[in-house]
Write a protein that holds these residues in place. Sequence first.
Motif, short mmCIF file in Angstrom:
data_model
loop_
_atom_site.label_atom_id
_atom_site.label_comp_id
_atom_site.label_asym_id
_atom_site.label_seq_id
_atom_site.Cartn_x
_atom_site.Cartn_y
_atom_site.Cartn_z
N ARG A 55 -10.80 120.56 -10.49
CA ARG A 55 -11.52 119.78 -9.66
C ARG A 55 -12.31 120.55 -8.53
N HIS A 56 -11.68 121.81 -8.41
CA HIS A 56 -11.77 122.27 -7.05
C HIS A 56 -13.08 123.39 -7.42
N THR A 57 -13.73 123.32 -8.55
CA THR A 57 -14.78 124.01 -8.80
C THR A 57 -15.81 123.93 -7.98
N THR A 58 -16.53 124.97 -7.40
CA THR A 58 -17.70 124.90 -6.60
C THR A 58 -18.87 125.18 -7.47
N VAL A 59 -19.69 124.20 -7.62
CA VAL A 59 -20.87 124.04 -8.18
C VAL A 59 -22.19 124.27 -7.28
N ALA A 60 -22.63 125.63 -7.23
CA ALA A 60 -23.85 125.78 -6.41
C ALA A 60 -24.87 125.90 -7.53
N SER A 61 -26.20 125.34 -7.15
CA SER A 61 -27.32 125.52 -8.04
C SER A 61 -28.52 125.50 -7.30
N ALA A 62 -29.38 126.18 -7.94
CA ALA A 62 -30.83 126.37 -7.25
C ALA A 62 -31.77 126.13 -8.22
N LEU A 63 -32.86 125.50 -7.95
CA LEU A 63 -34.04 125.36 -8.68
C LEU A 63 -34.99 126.58 -8.47
N TYR A 64 -35.82 126.99 -9.49
CA TYR A 64 -36.69 127.78 -9.32
C TYR A 64 -38.28 127.22 -9.83
N ARG A 65 -39.38 127.59 -9.17
CA ARG A 65 -40.62 126.87 -9.26
C ARG A 65 -40.99 127.85 -10.88
N TYR A 66 -41.44 126.84 -11.73
CA TYR A 66 -41.54 127.31 -13.14
C TYR A 66 -43.29 127.48 -13.04
N PRO A 67 -43.84 128.40 -13.27
CA PRO A 67 -45.22 128.95 -13.10
C PRO A 67 -46.28 127.77 -13.63
N ALA A 68 -45.74 127.20 -15.02
CA ALA A 68 -46.60 126.36 -15.66
C ALA A 68 -46.48 124.85 -15.11
N ALA B 6 -39.08 135.77 -30.49
CA ALA B 6 -39.54 134.47 -31.19
C ALA B 6 -38.91 133.13 -30.57
N GLY B 7 -39.61 132.26 -30.62
CA GLY B 7 -39.40 130.92 -30.31
C GLY B 7 -39.69 130.76 -28.68
N LEU B 8 -40.08 131.96 -28.16
CA LEU B 8 -40.26 131.88 -26.36
C LEU B 8 -41.49 130.93 -26.13
N LYS B 9 -42.59 130.97 -26.84
CA LYS B 9 -43.57 130.08 -26.70
C LYS B 9 -43.33 128.55 -26.73
N ALA B 10 -42.65 128.50 -27.74
CA ALA B 10 -42.31 126.85 -28.02
C ALA B 10 -41.34 126.52 -26.77
N LEU B 11 -40.30 127.25 -26.28
CA LEU B 11 -39.56 126.98 -25.40
C LEU B 11 -40.33 126.99 -24.09
N ALA B 12 -41.10 127.84 -23.72
CA ALA B 12 -42.10 127.89 -22.64
C ALA B 12 -42.80 126.44 -22.45
N GLY B 13 -43.40 126.05 -23.76
CA GLY B 13 -44.00 124.75 -23.58
C GLY B 13 -43.18 123.55 -23.40
N ARG B 14 -41.92 123.73 -23.85
CA ARG B 14 -40.90 122.61 -23.61
C ARG B 14 -40.71 122.65 -22.02
N LEU B 15 -40.59 123.49 -21.36
CA LEU B 15 -40.52 123.62 -19.96
C LEU B 15 -41.12 123.09 -18.91
N ALA B 16 -42.55 123.42 -19.28
CA ALA B 16 -43.65 123.10 -18.49
C ALA B 16 -43.86 121.77 -18.03
N GLY B 17 -43.94 121.63 -16.78
CA GLY B 17 -43.99 120.42 -16.12
C GLY B 17 -42.65 119.55 -15.94
N ARG B 18 -41.67 120.00 -16.29
CA ARG B 18 -40.52 119.20 -16.06
C ARG B 18 -39.32 120.03 -15.30
N ILE B 19 -38.47 119.13 -14.97
CA ILE B 19 -37.22 119.80 -14.25
C ILE B 19 -36.29 120.00 -15.41
#
Length: 323
Positions: free
Chosen positions: A230-243, A180-193
Amino acid sequence: MRSGGPSATVGRVLRIAGGIYHVDDATTVVQASLRGRLKRTDSRIVSVGDLVELERVGDEMRIVRLRARGGALSRHGVSKRREQVIVANVDQVAVVVSVTAPDPDFLMVDRLLALAALSDIDAFLVVNKMDLADLTGPAEHASNLASPGAALGESATGDGLEQYAALGVETLRTSVESRAGLKALAGRLAGRITVLSGQSGVGKSSLLNALVPELDLRVGEISERRGRGRHTTVASALYRYPAGGYVADTPGLQYLALWGLDPAELADGFVEIAATGERCRFADCRHRVEPDCAVRTAVEAGTIERRRLESYLRLLDEAEKGR
Ligand SMILES: Nc1nc2c(ncn2[C@@H]2O[C@H](COP(=O)(O)OP(=O)(O)OP(=O)(O)O)[C@@H](O)[C@H]2O)c(=O)[nH]1
Ligand SMILES: [Mg+2]
Ligand SMILES: [Zn+2]
């Protein structure tokens, strides 16, 4: 030829590991290093999410220039003084909670919403695990689940989340189980970071896997918690979104302290407190103990949620300590 000339390749930094920059040049992901001069001057400011110009030097790809940057999520809150960018060019933050297992952590939601607002980045709420919500009459709720404005059933767990829709925060309800709701979320993510953030176990990785199966992120394990200090190491990665666009499953963002933030600016991260605060007797009212505080009056009257004021005061303490 000079960098930035017509033959320069432009790419997006997806991840940085061991001095290697993984850059999406729209065709493929290349591994690049930083040119010496950039290294000496700017290396700390080339971040995940940045657009960079690449040049081939023999067999190697080098990053030779950093393109101008839009909205960034930074460590040390939104302090420009000690800014350390976690993800650059972020369009929106998806604050993920679950109706239950775990129950919503409202302070964390408020922290993330404030961080986004103070960084001028859009935010919306994703209420996941709707399949576990204690809804009355399951049949009639099938459609409600997918509709952003739908109210939670009265006896639903996750009580209190409806306050965010009332504050103007777009709210999507999802279930990886029932889809449920996955289509709406997919649409909300498309084309954005988009940066997904929220408590451990709410289903961020599960949601991304459901939308982008080839990601195959690890699920069900409590991701390593590196503390809140404040010593927290914050590593992050982006993934290409197919849409189109990119998604990031960013660990640790939810523990970011708003170190270094000007306490006077904090209320701008709380839309209703900022608005009501205009009517306090003192222009610099912190809504803590000051006389004739319109915000505390509104809390007593029930027009501002007490929990929101409590979150604000917690973050205010943090901001003051970090100075
Ligand atoms: N019932 C139900 N369980 C879910 C749903 N989404 C995720 N889960 C389960 O919740 C658990 C945690 O999911 P993850 O995707 O690992 O959560 P996460 O937010 O990525 O957690 P961290 O990586 O620790 O931050 C897993 O056992 C999932 O199978 C859902 O919509 N419904
Ligand atoms: Mg995860
Ligand atoms: Zn006040």
